[in-house]
Design an enzyme around this catalytic site. Structure first.
Site, mmCIF file in Angstrom:
data_model
loop_
_atom_site.group_PDB
_atom_site.id
_atom_site.type_symbol
_atom_site.label_atom_id
_atom_site.label_comp_id
_atom_site.label_asym_id
_atom_site.label_seq_id
_atom_site.Cartn_x
_atom_site.Cartn_y
_atom_site.Cartn_z
ATOM 1 N N CYS A 127 4.753 -3.400 -2.121
ATOM 2 C CA CYS A 127 3.977 -4.655 -1.738
ATOM 3 C C CYS A 127 2.947 -4.985 -1.927
ATOM 4 O O CYS A 127 2.017 -4.367 -1.756
ATOM 5 C CB CYS A 127 3.867 -4.375 -0.013
ATOM 6 S SG CYS A 127 3.763 -5.377 0.629
ATOM 7 N N LEU A 128 3.074 -5.545 -3.451
ATOM 8 C CA LEU A 128 1.496 -6.391 -3.742
ATOM 9 C C LEU A 128 1.547 -7.785 -3.783
ATOM 10 O O LEU A 128 2.399 -8.747 -4.403
ATOM 11 C CB LEU A 128 0.648 -5.757 -4.392
ATOM 12 C CG LEU A 128 -0.675 -5.888 -5.174
ATOM 13 C CD1 LEU A 128 -1.370 -5.032 -4.677
ATOM 14 C CD2 LEU A 128 -0.172 -5.090 -6.610
#
Lengths: 541, 216
Positions: free
Chosen positions: B88-89
């Site tokens: 999750c970036l």
């Protein structure tokens, strides 16, 4: 099947083998109908004073003209004070531009810059003005309008397209690039990469910035780069994301390909709506009626709660049921496969001429003269079953109602197809009979009423499914349902008529039947509301 | 064509900068759109000393669309799924810009290991652990680094690792329920499901909840 070839799958509109005998349907005089209903609905007076008085009034209106405006409102849900506006993205876009023009003298910066600021503030004028007075320059840098003086690592350049020799684009790594683009920040990329990049961002509705820093591309820059009015696309997607963000007050019309947006300024009225078990229906500019609170089509007599659990259940169970609901049926007499290609449920087998009801598969004769028995779920039959069969009973019960629901949905779709031909019918009326356009409108009006009736009928099965079947009011609801079903079929059969002469002859009948369907629809909706508000409907999944 | 050219250029850039300790190679010569990248765990974090391998898929629209990246190496980190390695970036999603390269994306992943974002978690269980008990979290993350990210030599010891340690669960808590006659695997499964790593001895309510779950 050997007989298959005997049956003609009709493809053209002129060929309805099952519905060729619409004439023998026994149509009662409309006044008789009203009297019948009146008596019928009054058979139980002690517990249902209020309900009956409603019906009383409605039936009293049965003689009134089809296009009575007061009655229109009653179908929408009786509460008249729902204030809403309907826009298209273009309307909103134009409003935005007006807003920009209004702000321009105050801001004294170019219009394009104001658009950027408004985009940044999600088109919230007040918040923008507040921040503008507080930190003018900071805001301009934040929105990417002015370059941040602290980042000076690159030589400042001209905003726009430049012609270069042997430029290597850091994005695509091609050398010998001739045309490049950059903003004042000096981050320079080849024009084809820039186009690609913008193309990708246009649908997101956010401000498009330089690929390396936060300096924004103005709409004029985008159009210059893309050689066309691409910024408009960006504006539209910006509006889309605006609508999504403000979904309290804005709703897209849920109908396929409809571009309307309905806006309700004050949603506090909804509390009252919900308390009285009304649904806030709105009508978009394309005449699509939908529920503002759940974004579904008109679902009365069901309320939003019933609607959503019914839909959920249908999704869950539909895999098990699909086989039951295949599009063809066998003729109960001769087993020829029959495809239903019109909205009317009165079927006549093309091979053996047996007349039957599409819904219950039994002989048509008892259907014509009285209301439909087949819309009533026969509970007595199940009482004989043992407790062990409870589960299959529930499923069977659900299957029954789901099938009813589905049948009417299919019928509604076919009615809609029928609607496509109504325009032609009116034309032929004009040409052959010399009927004026406005006079021919009773056909369109009837079709609209038919659709509303079917929709109400369809959703009423969801209501019955969740209702306590032992309650008296449920019985009355089911009777009302049957009455509506009967009247809807009558009207549907009437609309199948092709010959313009017959249509004109039966014009009064159209009015009467349509008016009757309208009243029955309203009565069913009111009865459903009563059912829900009395807590007879229990949602169990 | 620009995509192939750009990927080759990016490979070159990685090779020209050995000090970054970043590797980037094709999975097979035949397919230039599937790569494996790796970087070293940032110093002074529980990931120090580990080598993390990332699976990279380059989409058709690259560099205008972000590459798809996920960890091949198992990582104990709030923003990385402990099961699938999904990351999750923001820069790999909506904040992607064509100027970002595979190398800079890998460096961003390295930075992500350095500073987790527990409020935007990919793995809720891990994120909760991180927020509730940092010390215990660090221990577990370091154990995972040692186990999974230390190259081939750690593989041999993998079989001996205690499951409780692997999920950062307090040994004494497991023992307590083991003494009551429950299977260790079952206890760990229940504790993981409930998101519990340790237990206050006075918290009877939670203890009862665990028992209830164990008896199901």
């Amino acid at each position: 099947m050997a007989n298959d070839e005997d049956y003609q799958y009709s493809s053209s509109d002129d060929d309805f083998p099952e519905q060729q005998y619409y004439e023998p349907l026994e149509h009662r005089d409309i006044t008789n109908n009203i009297l019948d209903d009146y008596e019928y609905l009054n058979y139980d007076t002690d517990s249902l004073e209020s309900f009956n008085s409603d019906v009383d009034i409605v039936d009293g209106m049965a003689v009134s003209h089809v296009t009575n405006p007061n009655k229109k409102r009653s179908i929408e849900g009786a509460m008249v004070n729902l204030k809403y506006e309907c826009f298209t993205t273009q309307d909103i876009f134009n409003n935005m531009l007006e807003k920009v023009d209004r702000l321009q003298p105050m801001f004294s910066i170019p219009r394009e810059d104001i658009i950027l600021l408004l985009q940044k503030y999600g088109w919230d004028e007040d918040r923008l003005l507040e921040d503008w007075t507080n930190k003018m320059d900071g805001l301009l840098i934040e929105a990417g309008i002015h370059i941040n003086n602290e980042q000076k690592e690159l030589p400042k350049s001209q905003r726009g397209i430049s012609n270069r020799d042997f430029f290597t684009c850091p994005i695509c790594c091609e050398d010998q690039i001739k045309e490049t683009y950059s903003l004042e920040c000096g981050h320079e990329y080849c024009i084809s990469c820039y186009r690609h990049y913008i193309e990708d961002r246009l649908n997101k509705g956010n401000i498009i910035t330089c690929m390396s820093c936060s300096l924004a591309l103005k709409n004029t820059d985008i159009d210059e780069l893309m050689n066309g009015p691409s910024s408009e696309k960006l504006m539209h997607s910006s509006i889309k994301s605006f609508v999504q963000k403000h979904n309290e007050n804005y709703r897209w019309c849920p109908f396929t390909d409809c571009k309307c947006i309905v806006h309700i300024q004050d949603t506090t009225e909804f509390v009252e709506y919900i308390r009285l078990h009304y649904s806030p229906y709105v009508l978009c500019n394309e005449s699509h009626r939908f529920c503002f609170s759940c974004s579904f089509e008109m679902h009365s007599p069901a309320d939003c709660e019933i609607t959503s659990s019914w839909i959920k259940k249908a999704k869950k169970e539909s895999d098990n049921l699909n086989w039951v609901l295949s599009h063809t049926k066998e003729c109960p007499k001769c087993s020829v496969n029959i495809e239903k290609n019109g909205g009317c449920n009165h079927m006549i087998c093309s091979s053996c001429k047996y007349e039957f009801c599409w819904i219950c598969n039994s002989d048509w004769k008892p259907h014509g003269s009285s209301f439909y028995q087949c819309t009533m779920y026969n509970n007595d039959e199940l009482k004989t079953q043992t407790v062990i069969e409870d589960v299959s009973k529930t499923l069977k019960r659900y299957t029954f109602f789901y099938r009813m629901f589905n049948e009417h949905e299919v019928s509604a779709k076919l009615d809609w197809q029928l609607g496509q031909t109504v325009g032609n019918k009116i034309k032929s009326l004009q040409e052959k009979m010399g009927v004026s356009w406005i006079e021919g409108q009773f056909l369109t009006e009837s079709l609209k009423i038919l659709n509303e009736g079917r929709t109400a009928l369809k959703w009423s099965f969801a209501v019955v499914f969740y209702s306590d079947s032992s309650h008296n009011l449920t019985k009355i609801f089911v009777d009302n349902q049957a009455l509506l079903a009967n009247s809807v079929e009558d009207l549907s059969a009437l609309l199948q008529i092709k010959s313009p002469e017959t249509i004109m002859e039966k014009k009064v009948e159209f009015y009467n039947k349509a008016g009757y369907v309208e009243n029955r629809t309203y009565a069913l909706m009111e009865c459903g509301r009563e059912l829900i508000s009395k807590g007879i409907v229990k949602i169990t999944n | 064509m620009s995509r192939a050219k750009r990927i080759m250029k990016e490979m070159e850039a990685v090779r020209d900068d050995p000090e970054a300790n970043i590797d980037l190679e094709f999975v097979s010569e035949a397919d230039i759109h599937h790569l494996k990248g790796s970087f070293l765990g940032p110093p002074e974090t529980p990931y120090e000393g580990g080598k993390f391998i990332v699976d990279i898929e380059v989409p058709m629209e690259y560099p205008f669309k972000p590459p798809k990246m996920k960890f091949d190496t198992k990582v104990y980190h709030p923003n990385i799924s402990s099961v699938t390695g999904a990351i999750c970036l923001d820069i790999l999603k909506n904040a992607w810009s064509p100027v970002i390269t595979l190398k800079s994306a890998l460096i961003s992943l390295q930075a992500l290991l350095q500073s987790p974002e527990p409020n935007d978690p990919q793995d809720a269980e891990v994120a909760q652990h991180y927020l509730r008990d940092r010390e215990s979290f660090n221990k577990t993350a370091a154990l995972w680094t040692k186990l999974y990210a230390n190259g081939g030599d750690a593989n041999s010891s993998k079989g001996n690792v205690d499951q409780a340690d692997l999920y950062g669960i307090d040994q004494s808590l497991v023992t307590e329920f083991e003494n009551q006659g429950f299977e260790k695997d079952k206890i760990i499964e229940v504790l993981r499901r409930l998101g519990l790593k340790s237990l206050d001895p006075n918290d009877n309510e939670t203890a009862n909840k665990i028992l209830e779950e164990l008896l199901k």
